[in-house]
Write a protein that holds these residues in place. Structure first.
Motif, PDB file in Angstrom:
ATOM      1  N   THR B  94      -5.640  33.879  54.352  1.00 18.00           N
ATOM      2  CA  THR B  94      -6.096  34.125  52.980  1.00 18.00           C
ATOM      3  C   THR B  94      -7.610  34.306  52.942  1.00 18.00           C
ATOM      4  O   THR B  94      -8.113  35.279  52.365  1.00 18.00           O
ATOM      5  CB  THR B  94      -5.706  32.949  52.054  1.00 18.00           C
ATOM      6  OG1 THR B  94      -6.123  31.721  52.661  1.00 18.00           O
ATOM      7  CG2 THR B  94      -4.213  32.918  51.806  1.00 18.00           C
ATOM      8  N   PHE B  95      -8.342  33.400  53.601  1.00 19.94           N
ATOM      9  CA  PHE B  95      -9.808  33.473  53.550  1.00 19.94           C
ATOM     10  C   PHE B  95     -10.301  34.718  54.288  1.00 19.94           C
ATOM     11  O   PHE B  95     -11.203  35.423  53.822  1.00 19.94           O
ATOM     12  CB  PHE B  95     -10.406  32.202  54.136  1.00 19.94           C
ATOM     13  CG  PHE B  95     -11.835  31.948  53.714  1.00 19.94           C
ATOM     14  CD1 PHE B  95     -12.339  32.481  52.536  1.00 19.94           C
ATOM     15  CD2 PHE B  95     -12.666  31.149  54.494  1.00 19.94           C
ATOM     16  CE1 PHE B  95     -13.646  32.232  52.143  1.00 19.94           C
ATOM     17  CE2 PHE B  95     -13.979  30.894  54.105  1.00 19.94           C
ATOM     18  CZ  PHE B  95     -14.467  31.443  52.936  1.00 19.94           C
ATOM     19  N   TYR B  97      -8.786  37.509  54.673  1.00 20.12           N
ATOM     20  CA  TYR B  97      -8.516  38.708  53.878  1.00 20.12           C
ATOM     21  C   TYR B  97      -9.586  38.877  52.788  1.00 20.12           C
ATOM     22  O   TYR B  97     -10.140  39.963  52.611  1.00 20.12           O
ATOM     23  CB  TYR B  97      -7.121  38.637  53.246  1.00 20.12           C
ATOM     24  CG  TYR B  97      -6.848  39.787  52.321  1.00 20.12           C
ATOM     25  CD1 TYR B  97      -6.724  41.080  52.822  1.00 20.12           C
ATOM     26  CD2 TYR B  97      -6.737  39.602  50.941  1.00 20.12           C
ATOM     27  CE1 TYR B  97      -6.504  42.150  51.984  1.00 20.12           C
ATOM     28  CE2 TYR B  97      -6.519  40.661  50.096  1.00 20.12           C
ATOM     29  CZ  TYR B  97      -6.392  41.945  50.626  1.00 20.12           C
ATOM     30  OH  TYR B  97      -6.195  43.007  49.783  1.00 20.12           O
ATOM     31  N   VAL B  98      -9.868  37.775  52.088  1.00 21.07           N
ATOM     32  CA  VAL B  98     -10.869  37.873  51.017  1.00 21.07           C
ATOM     33  C   VAL B  98     -12.217  38.321  51.601  1.00 21.07           C
ATOM     34  O   VAL B  98     -12.900  39.172  51.036  1.00 21.07           O
ATOM     35  CB  VAL B  98     -11.015  36.522  50.284  1.00 21.07           C
ATOM     36  CG1 VAL B  98     -12.150  36.586  49.285  1.00 21.07           C
ATOM     37  CG2 VAL B  98      -9.716  36.155  49.608  1.00 21.07           C
ATOM     38  N   ARG B 101     -12.688  41.992  52.046  1.00 19.80           N
ATOM     39  CA  ARG B 101     -12.752  42.822  50.846  1.00 19.80           C
ATOM     40  C   ARG B 101     -14.164  42.756  50.256  1.00 19.80           C
ATOM     41  O   ARG B 101     -14.887  41.804  50.487  1.00 19.80           O
ATOM     42  CB  ARG B 101     -11.730  42.328  49.811  1.00 19.80           C
ATOM     43  CG  ARG B 101     -10.319  42.216  50.333  1.00 19.80           C
ATOM     44  CD  ARG B 101      -9.617  43.547  50.342  1.00 19.80           C
ATOM     45  NE  ARG B 101      -9.512  44.084  48.992  1.00 19.80           N
ATOM     46  CZ  ARG B 101      -9.549  45.387  48.715  1.00 19.80           C
ATOM     47  NH1 ARG B 101      -9.670  46.258  49.683  1.00 19.80           N
ATOM     48  NH2 ARG B 101      -9.453  45.796  47.473  1.00 19.80           N
ATOM     49  N   PRO B 102     -14.541  43.770  49.473  1.00 23.88           N
ATOM     50  CA  PRO B 102     -15.863  43.718  48.833  1.00 23.88           C
ATOM     51  C   PRO B 102     -15.857  42.732  47.678  1.00 23.88           C
ATOM     52  O   PRO B 102     -15.759  43.120  46.514  1.00 23.88           O
ATOM     53  CB  PRO B 102     -16.061  45.153  48.348  1.00 23.88           C
ATOM     54  CG  PRO B 102     -14.697  45.706  48.187  1.00 23.88           C
ATOM     55  CD  PRO B 102     -13.813  45.007  49.167  1.00 23.88           C
ATOM     56  N   VAL B 103     -15.932  41.444  48.000  1.00 25.81           N
ATOM     57  CA  VAL B 103     -15.813  40.406  46.974  1.00 25.81           C
ATOM     58  C   VAL B 103     -17.196  39.851  46.643  1.00 25.81           C
ATOM     59  O   VAL B 103     -18.113  39.913  47.475  1.00 25.81           O
ATOM     60  CB  VAL B 103     -14.861  39.284  47.466  1.00 25.81           C
ATOM     61  CG1 VAL B 103     -15.504  38.528  48.609  1.00 25.81           C
ATOM     62  CG2 VAL B 103     -14.489  38.333  46.341  1.00 25.81           C
ATOM     63  N   ILE B 104     -17.338  39.323  45.457  1.00 25.66           N
ATOM     64  CA  ILE B 104     -18.631  38.736  45.068  1.00 25.66           C
ATOM     65  C   ILE B 104     -18.931  37.539  45.971  1.00 25.66           C
ATOM     66  O   ILE B 104     -18.038  36.776  46.330  1.00 25.66           O
ATOM     67  CB  ILE B 104     -18.584  38.314  43.581  1.00 25.66           C
ATOM     68  CG1 ILE B 104     -19.948  37.786  43.152  1.00 25.66           C
ATOM     69  CG2 ILE B 104     -17.508  37.276  43.320  1.00 25.66           C
ATOM     70  CD1 ILE B 104     -20.049  37.575  41.655  1.00 25.66           C
ATOM     71  N   MET B 109     -20.704  33.554  51.684  1.00 25.35           N
ATOM     72  CA  MET B 109     -19.565  32.890  52.321  1.00 25.35           C
ATOM     73  C   MET B 109     -19.568  33.135  53.836  1.00 25.35           C
ATOM     74  O   MET B 109     -19.340  32.217  54.622  1.00 25.35           O
ATOM     75  CB  MET B 109     -18.256  33.393  51.695  1.00 25.35           C
ATOM     76  CG  MET B 109     -18.046  32.874  50.276  1.00 25.35           C
ATOM     77  SD  MET B 109     -16.365  33.130  49.657  1.00 25.35           S
ATOM     78  CE  MET B 109     -16.423  34.820  49.087  1.00 25.35           C
ATOM     79  N   GLU B 178      -4.073  41.969  43.310  1.00 28.57           N
ATOM     80  CA  GLU B 178      -4.631  41.662  44.633  1.00 28.57           C
ATOM     81  C   GLU B 178      -3.706  40.731  45.415  1.00 28.57           C
ATOM     82  O   GLU B 178      -3.498  40.901  46.606  1.00 28.57           O
ATOM     83  CB  GLU B 178      -6.010  41.014  44.493  1.00 28.57           C
ATOM     84  CG  GLU B 178      -7.139  41.984  44.185  1.00 28.57           C
ATOM     85  CD  GLU B 178      -7.608  42.744  45.424  1.00 28.57           C
ATOM     86  OE1 GLU B 178      -7.052  42.513  46.505  1.00 28.57           O
ATOM     87  OE2 GLU B 178      -8.520  43.582  45.293  1.00 28.57           O
ATOM     88  N   LEU B 179      -3.159  39.714  44.698  1.00 34.03           N
ATOM     89  CA  LEU B 179      -2.295  38.754  45.372  1.00 34.03           C
ATOM     90  C   LEU B 179      -1.036  39.437  45.889  1.00 34.03           C
ATOM     91  O   LEU B 179      -0.598  39.195  47.012  1.00 34.03           O
ATOM     92  CB  LEU B 179      -1.918  37.608  44.429  1.00 34.03           C
ATOM     93  CG  LEU B 179      -3.060  36.702  43.999  1.00 34.03           C
ATOM     94  CD1 LEU B 179      -2.561  35.562  43.120  1.00 34.03           C
ATOM     95  CD2 LEU B 179      -3.778  36.135  45.218  1.00 34.03           C
TER      96      LEU B 179
END
Lengths: 319, 291
Positions: B94-95, B97-98, B101-104, B109, B178-179
């Protein structure tokens, strides 16, 4: 208890109003992803970063009853103790000495084995040898040391053979002189095969035309190895050597802990095992944490320095 | 293009023989342990080097497997390995994958993850956190503090980044959240990678000795590695196996018990080794690619 570790949203002020709104929009858009990341984030906060706050006990005289912040503050007192404690100095010496032996003896062997494997042209034979030599990497230290003990104890296989040809038995496990060679030998047995993988990959990238040209020029196999093969994997060797130098304070915790006994504790105790005995067995939490922190900080400096060196050598660096 | 001179032939032959000797040095201990574990004590005492049992005797195995302590530790270890690997894969995938992705906050992180690879608080503060979170003396102490190996996280992130982003686009256009995308598209695509990471995590749990010694003091929760150390390295085979109960009668000799215990504990590793081997060269290579 993890909730208050979260970075709280920045307080809105007139100037940052639009930025704040943008942030909120971004957060809203990414909320599903952030939810997905929650277990991972919590893991790092609780088990990696919370302990870093716990490092505060290296600066006080921690007692479980007075808590992390209630215990008496002693500043750098624990660290001063590190350098006046002859046992710690001895432990640092042991750590460095064992690392030195590992670098001199255990580090080059995978390079040699990789060169030998690379020279094998029969692919089936090569695969069989690789299958066998990679296996020990996947065994636990308990198993490796268990086998070692069974072979080397006073009535073990090696000593029985020595006795049967009329030689005296050797006290491998109780004579401290054998401790460090045994540690290095076990690492060689367990990790040499595994260590070849990265060199074999580097060797696979060598341009075959170079060898053809060398043969034209009349170079024999030794000269090909010396003038083509080794120079082409030089950068891999330098990077790995520098990284290894960056971790000289890690000398294989589980392995050494398992090998320690009352006879060899003086020559065998290293920083990690010292921290365990002081902190867990004697509950001297603050002093043990201070020694651990000292090791962590020096280790960090060494790794950063090693990385800097790698870049200076024209390599890419690792971080 | 290679010339076939006498010199090269000699060199090749020497190389093949040396490699065979090295492989033999790796295999010999297993063969010896194997044959002693199946031998009678008389045969063991009479012969210097035993590579094939003269008579096959199962006493040591029967004794170990009918003792209270060893089967219990096998059960505990199987439980920890399965549960721990599931937790590892869930937390890591899960981590990872996030982070792919272009995540905030992605950079922050990533930095926080990479920093833990360079510096850790050390054994004592981690021990105190495990204690304060109430995990001491529970098998969760062997699972949660090692839920994510940062190295595996980074490698898995690399893997996810290799999946074409058109997959995500297509799923989004079809109305997947997304999920749902992660669960129904990305994970099924990643089955081989998950299997590989799962194997490595599982071997890590099976072989882990130190967490058990650090965090568990109830002998009923001892894992195989802890029992194995007591039997072989501490050299207390029968009392360890009896596990506090009255000593069992007619115990086979210590050596054969010790060798049999070693073999039983590495059997699962040997069984998954072919699958491991298929994956690991690739894994090591992936990891050496700069992120």
């Amino acid at each position: 208890m993890a909730a208050d570790l979260y970075p709280s949203s920045p307080a809105p002020s007139a100037a940052s109003q639009t930025r704040f709104q943008k942030l909120r929009k971004r957060l809203h858009k990414d909320r599903a992803l952030l939810l997905l990341a929650l277990p991972g984030i919590l893991y790092f906060l609780i088990y990696k970063y919370l302990p870093m706050f716990g490092l505060v006990i290296a600066f006080n005289d921690y007692s479980p009853f007075q808590g992390f912040f209630g215990s008496e503050w002693v500043g750098l007192g624990q660290f001063r103790k590190i350098f006046s404690d002859t046992e710690v100095l001895r432990v640092i010496w042991n750590t460095l000495f064992i690392s030195f032996l590992q670098i001199v003896f255990a580090f080059p062997i995978p390079i040699v084995l990789a060169l030998m494997l690379n020279a094998v042209r029969n692919q089936l034979y090569k695969r069989i040898i690789q299958t066998v030599v990679y296996l020990p990497h996947f065994l636990s230290w308990v198993v490796v040391i268990g086998i070692c003990v069974l072979f080397l104890k006073s009535e073990g296989l090696i000593n029985e053979i020595l006795k049967s040809i009329g030689l005296p038995a050797i006290p491998f496990l109780t004579d401290p002189a054998y401790f460090k060679p045994l540690i290095v030998g076990q690492v060689i047995w367990k990790e040499t095969g595994w260590g070849t993988i990265i060199f074999l990959a580097a060797l696979a990238g060598v341009n075959p035309n170079l060898y053809e040209a060398a043969v034209m020029d009349g170079a024999n196999r030794w000269r090909q190895t010396w003038h083509i093969t080794l120079p082409s994997i030089r950068s891999t060797i330098i990077i790995l050597l520098i990284l290894r130098l960056g971790s000289v304070l890690d000398s294989g915790f589980e392995q050494i802990w398992l090998m320690l006994n009352p006879f060899n504790k003086d020559t065998g105790n290293v920083l990690d095992t010292f921290v365990y005995f002081k902190g867990i067995e004697q509950s001297d939490y603050s002093f043990a944490t201070a020694v651990g922190l000292f090791k962590g900080v020096v280790g960090l400096i060494l790794v950063m320095g090693a990385n800097y060196l790698a870049k200076r050598f024209g390599e890419e660096g690792v971080y | 293009m290679r010339d076939k001179s006498i010199g090269n032939l000699v060199l090749d032959t020497v190389n093949y023989i040396l490699l065979a000797l090295i492989a033999a040095a790796m295999l010999f201990p297993f063969l010896y342990v194997f044959s002693v574990s199946f031998s009678s004590y008389k045969d063991f005492l009479q012969s210097d080097i035993l590579l094939v049992p003269k008579t096959w005797v199962m006493d040591a195995y029967r004794f170990i497997l009918s003792s209270p302590a060893f089967p219990r530790s096998l059960l505990v270890t199987v439980y920890v390995t399965i549960l721990g690997t599931v937790v590892n894969l869930f937390f890591t995938s899960t981590f990872a994958y996030v982070l792919s992705r272009p995540v905030i906050g992605q950079r922050v992180m990533l930095f926080l993850v990479l920093f833990t690879m360079l510096f850790s608080a050390g054994m004592i503060p981690t021990y105190l956190v495990v204690k304060e979170t109430g995990l001491l003396n529970t098998i969760w102490a062997l699972i949660l503090p090692v839920a994510i190996a940062p190295f595996n996280l980074i490698v898995m992130r690399q893997f996810f980044m290799g999946i074409p982003s058109e997959m995500n686009e297509a799923a989004r256009i079809d109305g997947a959240t997304e999920l749902q995308t992660f669960w129904k598209i990305i994970l099924p695509l990643s089955k081989p990678a998950l299997a590989a990471f799962g194997l490595f995590y599982a071997v890590g749990h099976w072989n882990n000795y130190f967490s058990a010694i650090l965090y568990l003091n109830d002998p009923a929760k001892w894992t195989v590695q802890v029992i194995l150390r007591q039997i072989v390295i501490v050299n207390e085979p029968t009392s360890t196996l009896a596990g506090g109960a009255a000593l069992m009668e007619n115990a086979p000799p210590a050596e054969t018990i010790q060798m049999a215990a070693i073999l039983l504990s590495i059997l699962p590793i040997i069984l998954v080794y072919p699958f491991l081997q298929k994956h690991f060269a690739k894994g090591v290579m992936l990891g050496s690619v700069k992120g």
